[in-house]
Design a protein around this motif. Sequence first.
Motif, PDB file in Angstrom:
ATOM      1  N   GLY A   1      58.999  48.302  35.866  1.00 13.73           N
ATOM      2  CA  GLY A   1      60.280  48.076  35.195  1.00 13.73           C
ATOM      3  C   GLY A   1      61.048  46.892  35.774  1.00 13.73           C
ATOM      4  O   GLY A   1      62.266  46.766  35.585  1.00 13.73           O
TER       5      GLY A   1
ATOM      6  N   THR B   1      53.498  49.237  28.953  1.00 19.79           N
ATOM      7  CA  THR B   1      53.792  48.884  30.333  1.00 19.79           C
ATOM      8  C   THR B   1      52.564  49.041  31.223  1.00 19.79           C
ATOM      9  O   THR B   1      51.462  49.348  30.724  1.00 19.79           O
TER      10      THR B   1
ATOM     11  N   THR C   1      57.910  56.244  32.277  1.00 13.96           N
ATOM     12  CA  THR C   1      57.948  55.596  30.958  1.00 13.96           C
ATOM     13  C   THR C   1      57.373  56.526  29.895  1.00 13.96           C
ATOM     14  O   THR C   1      57.914  56.627  28.787  1.00 13.96           O
TER      15      THR C   1
ATOM     16  N   LEU D   1      56.484  51.251  23.505  1.00 14.22           N
ATOM     17  CA  LEU D   1      56.649  50.704  24.854  1.00 14.22           C
ATOM     18  C   LEU D   1      55.272  50.469  25.477  1.00 14.22           C
ATOM     19  O   LEU D   1      54.457  51.389  25.521  1.00 14.22           O
TER      20      LEU D   1
ATOM     21  N   LEU E   1      64.772  51.943  33.514  1.00 13.14           N
ATOM     22  CA  LEU E   1      64.342  52.004  32.106  1.00 13.14           C
ATOM     23  C   LEU E   1      65.504  51.981  31.130  1.00 13.14           C
ATOM     24  O   LEU E   1      65.356  51.557  29.982  1.00 13.14           O
TER      25      LEU E   1
ATOM     26  N   SER F   1      62.893  43.714  36.100  1.00 10.76           N
ATOM     27  CA  SER F   1      63.578  42.946  35.063  1.00 10.76           C
ATOM     28  C   SER F   1      65.073  42.889  35.372  1.00 10.76           C
ATOM     29  O   SER F   1      65.586  43.737  36.108  1.00 10.76           O
TER      30      SER F   1
ATOM     31  N   LEU G   1      66.224  48.727  29.410  1.00 13.58           N
ATOM     32  CA  LEU G   1      64.995  48.249  28.745  1.00 13.58           C
ATOM     33  C   LEU G   1      64.785  49.024  27.447  1.00 13.58           C
ATOM     34  O   LEU G   1      64.426  48.457  26.416  1.00 13.58           O
TER      35      LEU G   1
ATOM     36  N   ILE H   1      56.977  45.770  28.776  1.00  9.39           N
ATOM     37  CA  ILE H   1      57.818  46.180  29.907  1.00  9.39           C
ATOM     38  C   ILE H   1      57.001  45.940  31.168  1.00  9.39           C
ATOM     39  O   ILE H   1      55.882  46.451  31.299  1.00  9.39           O
ATOM     40  N   ASP H   2      57.526  45.161  32.064  1.00  9.42           N
ATOM     41  CA  ASP H   2      56.750  44.749  33.239  1.00  9.42           C
ATOM     42  C   ASP H   2      56.457  45.932  34.160  1.00  9.42           C
ATOM     43  O   ASP H   2      57.137  46.967  34.116  1.00  9.42           O
TER      44      ASP H   2
END
Length: 299
Positions: free
Chosen positions: A142, A63, A75, A61, A46, A144, A49, A138-139
């Motif tokens: 997380g 997600t 998150t 955020l 995180l 990415s 991000l 945010i995938d």
Amino acid sequence: MEIDLEFYSPVHQIKNKLFDEQGINVFIKRDDLIHPIISGNKWRKLKYLLKKARAENKSHLVTFGGAYSNHLLATAAAAAQFGFKSTGIVRGEAVNNDTLFLCRLHGMQLLFTDRESYRDKPALFDKYFAGDPEAIFIDEGGASPEGAKGCSELVNELPQTYHHIFCACGTGTTAAGIINGIHQHNLPTQFHAVPVLKNGDFMKVEINKLLAPPVNFELHTEYHFGGYGKTNDELIDFIKQFVAETGILIEPVYTGKMLYAVYDLAAKGYFKPGENILAIHSGGIWGLLGMKEKFGKIL
Ligand SMILES: *Cc1c(COP(=O)(O)O)cnc(C)c1O
């Protein structure tokens, strides 16, 4: 507030007869101690991000995760700590459980969605937040390049060079980050990824997408115990024994499977005498809350 956590993640040695007989030294990196809720690899993933969200003036955020997702919970807590709003889009029909209770307690708004729609996460983001300039996608997990970058920093903290490093993988972001870190430091360490999902060969592709440059690593696909979130008595017995012998809490979804792999490979003589092996405890012990009934009699 600046987006950073001061944390404690020491390396501890695990002593036992098996490792003595094999003449190997097995250590565990305690990323589970990073934070009680924003635990393990979830904080590492995180970190950049959240920095990106802050730099882009995004205050919300958004997600994704399953109803027991460590990522949703991390998150929610990170959003609360660093002054963001948060929404979790949860796979499946509306339920309540201990994880989602903790998400809500940290101020996360939860939106439930059917499994079919859940597959297309960008479409879900657009459905709810297309017109919201504050919201950032945010995938799931997380996953990415920013997440991998955060995880690569684990390697900066290592007190010695290991022959082998083992890590559990869900999306492969953590594994990719650590492999990149090993490469950046020019270490001779062999990296071992243990997918916790069935048919884990696809993990090779996922990890490779985040590697810069490509580096060889081992993939141990035979330790999924039936698939994501699946367990059996052997794994549960291993976890009970491990926790009772070491005082280190682990769960059956990730770290339990990875450590089972380390012990199993050790018993099979996979490591050479004198080798140093590091297992990453990637945290997530709240995952135990969804698995209590699997522990049978000791409840
Ligand atoms: C989420 C999680 C993982 C998986 O990490 P990936 O980067 O998605 O591979 C591993 N261990 C724990 C404890 C987790 O919560």
